[in-house]
Design an enzyme around this catalytic site. Structure first.
Site, PDB file in Angstrom:
ATOM      1  CG  ASP A   1      -1.963  -1.081   1.184  1.00 32.21           C
ATOM      2  OD1 ASP A   1      -2.022  -1.812   0.173  1.00 32.21           O
ATOM      3  OD2 ASP A   1      -2.730  -1.191   2.154  1.00 32.21           O
TER       4      ASP A   1
ATOM      5  CG  ASP B   1     -12.560  -1.588  -1.017  1.00 32.33           C
ATOM      6  OD1 ASP B   1     -12.066  -2.724  -1.166  1.00 32.33           O
ATOM      7  OD2 ASP B   1     -12.123  -0.570  -1.580  1.00 32.33           O
TER       8      ASP B   1
END
Length: 240
Positions: A8, A129
């Site tokens: 990330d 998500d």
């Protein structure tokens, strides 16, 4: 099942967030390319990249770090975060990405996802998500009234390569993945599902395997960085 180590990217560094909060970022490596090489040298056969700044900005922000990773490694990589038009998709695929992940745009402009999947077969994934089962967008800052399963089903016939399902409240929290919700989604659609969020131990990977769901793989981040999971052991569990 495939192990997807998560890289990330925030402000050019390799970080992990806690439950998606940008102000709760832990920096694990300020050289993302070196981190990517370490994962590959440990045996990883895929990389999962996320441009966190890009997810909020709606356009690529950590492009330099992603390009450095692509130059430093020779395994396929998938990237999500800030990819919201065909030009950006095409640019990233030309730069060597194996797969782009479309999240917010899958809610805002599902036809663009369909067109991208048609133009670039096998190279478009949808990132779903969810917070309490409801889809969140714009870098998880906004929760919609669409369920994860309903969104996934909208792309059943679109030729999407995979769905990356993340339970936001489990992400970075080291509490284990939401196996029930992940398995239910995988059973509800024919698109391959990749589990994400909360994978913090080999037992979590064993539980995903034992769920009986047709999962393509699992993403892990923090647990790989802090040594709770070793890449060779994880790959052995997922292959077994």
């Amino acid at each position: 099942m495939i192990l997807y180590p998560a890289i990330d990217l925030k402000d050019g560094a390799c970080v992990r967030l806690y439950k998606g909060e940008m102000d709760q970022a832990t920096v694990f490596n300020d050289d993302p390319a070196a981190q990517a090489r370490a994962f590959v040298e440990a045996g990883c056969e895929w990389l999962h990249l996320v441009d966190l700044n890009g997810a909020f900005a709606g356009a690529p922000v950590n492009a330099g770090a992603v390009e450095a990773i692509l130059a430093a490694t020779d395994v396929p990589a998938q990237l999500g975060g800030g990819i919201r038009d065909l030009a950006t998709i095409e640019t990233w695929l030309e730069k060597g990405l194996a797969r782009v992940i479309l999240g917010t745009v899958a809610v805002r402009d599902p036809e663009l996802v369909r067109e991208a999947a048609r133009l670039f077969p096998g190279k478009v994934a949808v990132g779903i998500d969810a917070r309490d089962g409801m889809v969140a967008v714009e870098g998880w800052a906004e929760t919609t009234d669409i369920t994860a399963t309903d969104l996934a089903r909208r792309f059943e016939d679109a030729g999407v390569a995979a769905i990356i399902y993340t339970d936001i409240d489990r992400d970075g929290a080291m509490q284990g993945p939401n196996i029930e919700a992940t398995a239910a989604l995988a059973h509800a659609v024919s698109i391959p599902v990749i589990a994400s969020g909360g994978v913090s131990s080999l037992d979590d990977l064993r539980a995903l395997k034992a769920s009986g769901a047709p999962l393509d793989g699992a993403i892990s981040g923090r647990a790989l960085y802090d040594g709770r999971i070793s890449v060779p052991e994880a790959m052995k569990v997922l292959a077994g």
